[in-house]
Design a protein around this motif. Structure first.
Motif, PDB file in Angstrom:
ATOM      1  N   ASP A  56       0.811  -1.217   0.000  1.00  0.00           N
ATOM      2  CA  ASP A  56       0.000   0.000   0.000  1.00  0.00           C
ATOM      3  C   ASP A  56       0.848   1.272   0.000  1.00  0.00           C
ATOM      4  N   SER A  57       2.081   1.189   0.487  1.00  0.00           N
ATOM      5  CA  SER A  57       2.886   2.413   0.617  1.00  0.00           C
ATOM      6  C   SER A  57       4.318   2.218   0.120  1.00  0.00           C
ATOM      7  N   ILE A  58       4.465   1.482  -0.951  1.00  0.00           N
ATOM      8  CA  ILE A  58       5.800   1.159  -1.451  1.00  0.00           C
ATOM      9  C   ILE A  58       6.386   2.338  -2.230  1.00  0.00           C
ATOM     10  N   ASP A  59       7.663   2.621  -2.001  1.00  0.00           N
ATOM     11  CA  ASP A  59       8.409   3.636  -2.741  1.00  0.00           C
ATOM     12  C   ASP A  59       9.316   2.894  -3.719  1.00  0.00           C
ATOM     13  N   LEU A  60       8.840   2.733  -4.956  1.00  0.00           N
ATOM     14  CA  LEU A  60       9.584   1.933  -5.929  1.00  0.00           C
ATOM     15  C   LEU A  60      10.909   2.568  -6.334  1.00  0.00           C
ATOM     16  N   SER A  61      10.975   3.885  -6.370  1.00  0.00           N
ATOM     17  CA  SER A  61      12.238   4.534  -6.743  1.00  0.00           C
ATOM     18  C   SER A  61      13.309   4.270  -5.690  1.00  0.00           C
ATOM     19  N   GLY A  62      12.948   4.415  -4.417  1.00  0.00           N
ATOM     20  CA  GLY A  62      13.899   4.139  -3.339  1.00  0.00           C
ATOM     21  C   GLY A  62      14.300   2.678  -3.314  1.00  0.00           C
ATOM     22  N   LEU A  63      13.328   1.806  -3.535  1.00  0.00           N
ATOM     23  CA  LEU A  63      13.604   0.374  -3.556  1.00  0.00           C
ATOM     24  C   LEU A  63      14.504   0.018  -4.733  1.00  0.00           C
ATOM     25  N   CYS A  89      -2.430 -12.027  -5.623  1.00  0.00           N
ATOM     26  CA  CYS A  89      -1.384 -12.207  -6.633  1.00  0.00           C
ATOM     27  C   CYS A  89      -1.198 -10.987  -7.505  1.00  0.00           C
ATOM     28  N   LEU A  90      -2.283 -10.369  -7.924  1.00  0.00           N
ATOM     29  CA  LEU A  90      -2.165  -9.287  -8.900  1.00  0.00           C
ATOM     30  C   LEU A  90      -1.433  -8.086  -8.333  1.00  0.00           C
ATOM     31  N   THR A  91      -1.581  -7.813  -7.031  1.00  0.00           N
ATOM     32  CA  THR A  91      -0.829  -6.721  -6.412  1.00  0.00           C
ATOM     33  C   THR A  91       0.655  -7.019  -6.467  1.00  0.00           C
ATOM     34  N   GLN A  92       1.029  -8.222  -6.096  1.00  0.00           N
ATOM     35  CA  GLN A  92       2.432  -8.628  -6.138  1.00  0.00           C
ATOM     36  C   GLN A  92       2.930  -8.659  -7.582  1.00  0.00           C
ATOM     37  N   ASP A  93       2.104  -9.103  -8.512  1.00  0.00           N
ATOM     38  CA  ASP A  93       2.474  -9.110  -9.929  1.00  0.00           C
ATOM     39  C   ASP A  93       2.794  -7.702 -10.412  1.00  0.00           C
ATOM     40  N   ARG A  94       1.939  -6.719 -10.049  1.00  0.00           N
ATOM     41  CA  ARG A  94       2.153  -5.343 -10.482  1.00  0.00           C
ATOM     42  C   ARG A  94       3.478  -4.797  -9.953  1.00  0.00           C
ATOM     43  N   ILE A  95       3.772  -5.104  -8.700  1.00  0.00           N
ATOM     44  CA  ILE A  95       5.040  -4.664  -8.119  1.00  0.00           C
ATOM     45  C   ILE A  95       6.204  -5.300  -8.873  1.00  0.00           C
ATOM     46  N   ALA A  96       6.094  -6.584  -9.165  1.00  0.00           N
ATOM     47  CA  ALA A  96       7.157  -7.278  -9.909  1.00  0.00           C
ATOM     48  C   ALA A  96       7.331  -6.656 -11.290  1.00  0.00           C
ATOM     49  N   PHE A  97       6.217  -6.360 -11.984  1.00  0.00           N
ATOM     50  CA  PHE A  97       6.306  -5.746 -13.305  1.00  0.00           C
ATOM     51  C   PHE A  97       6.977  -4.377 -13.238  1.00  0.00           C
ATOM     52  N   GLU A  98       6.561  -3.562 -12.276  1.00  0.00           N
ATOM     53  CA  GLU A  98       7.129  -2.210 -12.192  1.00  0.00           C
ATOM     54  C   GLU A  98       8.605  -2.252 -11.837  1.00  0.00           C
ATOM     55  N   LEU A  99       8.988  -3.122 -10.902  1.00  0.00           N
ATOM     56  CA  LEU A  99      10.407  -3.245 -10.560  1.00  0.00           C
ATOM     57  C   LEU A  99      11.211  -3.758 -11.743  1.00  0.00           C
ATOM     58  N   ALA A 100      10.677  -4.749 -12.443  1.00  0.00           N
ATOM     59  CA  ALA A 100      11.370  -5.292 -13.614  1.00  0.00           C
ATOM     60  C   ALA A 100      11.552  -4.208 -14.672  1.00  0.00           C
ATOM     61  N   GLY A 101      10.538  -3.369 -14.851  1.00  0.00           N
ATOM     62  CA  GLY A 101      10.644  -2.269 -15.807  1.00  0.00           C
ATOM     63  C   GLY A 101      11.704  -1.269 -15.394  1.00  0.00           C
ATOM     64  N   LYS A 102      11.734  -0.915 -14.126  1.00  0.00           N
ATOM     65  CA  LYS A 102      12.731   0.038 -13.629  1.00  0.00           C
ATOM     66  C   LYS A 102      14.149  -0.524 -13.727  1.00  0.00           C
ATOM     67  N   LEU A 103      14.288  -1.833 -13.539  1.00  0.00           N
ATOM     68  CA  LEU A 103      15.607  -2.458 -13.566  1.00  0.00           C
ATOM     69  C   LEU A 103      16.026  -2.901 -14.973  1.00  0.00           C
ATOM     70  N   ASN A 104      15.162  -2.673 -15.963  1.00  0.00           N
ATOM     71  CA  ASN A 104      15.452  -3.041 -17.361  1.00  0.00           C
ATOM     72  C   ASN A 104      15.841  -4.507 -17.509  1.00  0.00           C
ATOM     73  N   VAL A 105      15.017  -5.391 -16.991  1.00  0.00           N
ATOM     74  CA  VAL A 105      15.332  -6.819 -17.029  1.00  0.00           C
ATOM     75  C   VAL A 105      15.149  -7.382 -18.436  1.00  0.00           C
ATOM     76  N   ASP A 106      15.775  -8.532 -18.665  1.00  0.00           N
ATOM     77  CA  ASP A 106      15.576  -9.255 -19.918  1.00  0.00           C
ATOM     78  C   ASP A 106      14.343 -10.141 -19.844  1.00  0.00           C
ATOM     79  N   LYS A 107      14.170 -10.795 -18.686  1.00  0.00           N
ATOM     80  CA  LYS A 107      13.032 -11.698 -18.504  1.00  0.00           C
ATOM     81  C   LYS A 107      12.489 -11.585 -17.095  1.00  0.00           C
ATOM     82  N   LEU A 108      11.182 -11.740 -17.010  1.00  0.00           N
ATOM     83  CA  LEU A 108      10.498 -11.789 -15.722  1.00  0.00           C
ATOM     84  C   LEU A 108       9.868 -13.168 -15.612  1.00  0.00           C
ATOM     85  N   PHE A 109      10.205 -13.891 -14.556  1.00  0.00           N
ATOM     86  CA  PHE A 109       9.682 -15.241 -14.337  1.00  0.00           C
ATOM     87  C   PHE A 109       8.610 -15.203 -13.252  1.00  0.00           C
ATOM     88  N   PHE A 110       7.456 -15.779 -13.544  1.00  0.00           N
ATOM     89  CA  PHE A 110       6.419 -15.976 -12.544  1.00  0.00           C
ATOM     90  C   PHE A 110       6.455 -17.443 -12.147  1.00  0.00           C
TER      91      PHE A 110
END
Length: 195
Positions: A56-63, A89-110
């Motif tokens: 609910d209160s995650i700071d993705l830039s700081g993380l 699941c979908l909340t955690q999925d969204r966080i994973a997607f946003e972090l993966a986008g910020k980190l410029n990953v090649d692949k995201l595994f679920f």
């Protein structure tokens, strides 16, 4: 990792990734004993570092900065997501997607209890965009749920990296990364068997 799987089921795969210095960030659901379990593996040579976040209160830039720093030190960051709900699941999925986008990953595994995408008992190892659109028009037989599949499709388009839906069992991650055979479902714009 989904809520109904355990990261220790693929600990050997994770140890191989550590030994090859492939950068990995794990996103796990919060559990009260997670740090204790990670510390036990650290005493055996692993390099986990845990970051507890509240969805609910995650700071993705700081993380993101913390994760980049941990990766630069050859650590394997673990993001422990507390959604304050039993199964979200979908909340955690969204966080994973946003972090993966910020980190410029090649692949995201679920990593899930499902071995990949199945629709009406038909397994899809590499669905095309046309197939995914057709599947989403009749969503009631999708084993991972239409909402999750829609999120995978839209977030992939947004960020551009490949997504792999994989059963969380020993050897699956190794096989998916280090062999051409694969085991789960790869969501990609390219078909790997074509030159």
């Amino acid at each position: 990792f989904d809520y109904d799987v355990d990261f220790e089921d693929i600990i050997t795969d994770l140890r191989v990734l550590e030994s090859t210095y492939i950068n990995v960030v794990l996103v796990l659901p919060y559990t009260s004993n997670l740090r204790e379990r990670l510390n036990a593996w650290n005493s055996r040579g692993s390099r986990y570092v845990c970051y507890d976040v509240n969805a609910d209160s995650i700071d993705l830039s700081g993380l993101e900065l913390q994760l980049r720093n941990a990766l630069s030190l050859n650590q394997m960051p673990v993001v422990s997501v507390n959604t304050n709900q039993t199964f979200e699941c979908l909340t955690q999925d969204r966080i994973a997607f946003e972090l993966a986008g910020k980190l410029n990953v090649d692949k995201l595994f679920f990593l899930t209890s499902k071995s990949g995408l199945q629709v009406k008992n038909k397994f899809y190892s590499h669905p095309s965009l046309d197939e995914l659109e057709r599947i989403l028009r009749t969503p009631k037989y999708i084993n991972i749920g239409a909402e999750r599949l829609e999120a995978i499709c839209s977030e992939r388009k947004k960020y551009g990296f490949e997504v792999v839906l994989l059963g969380c069992e020993s050897g699956a991650l190794f096989e998916e990364i280090f062999t051409h055979r694969g085991r789960g479902t790869l969501f990609s714009d390219r078909y790997p068997n074509l030159i």
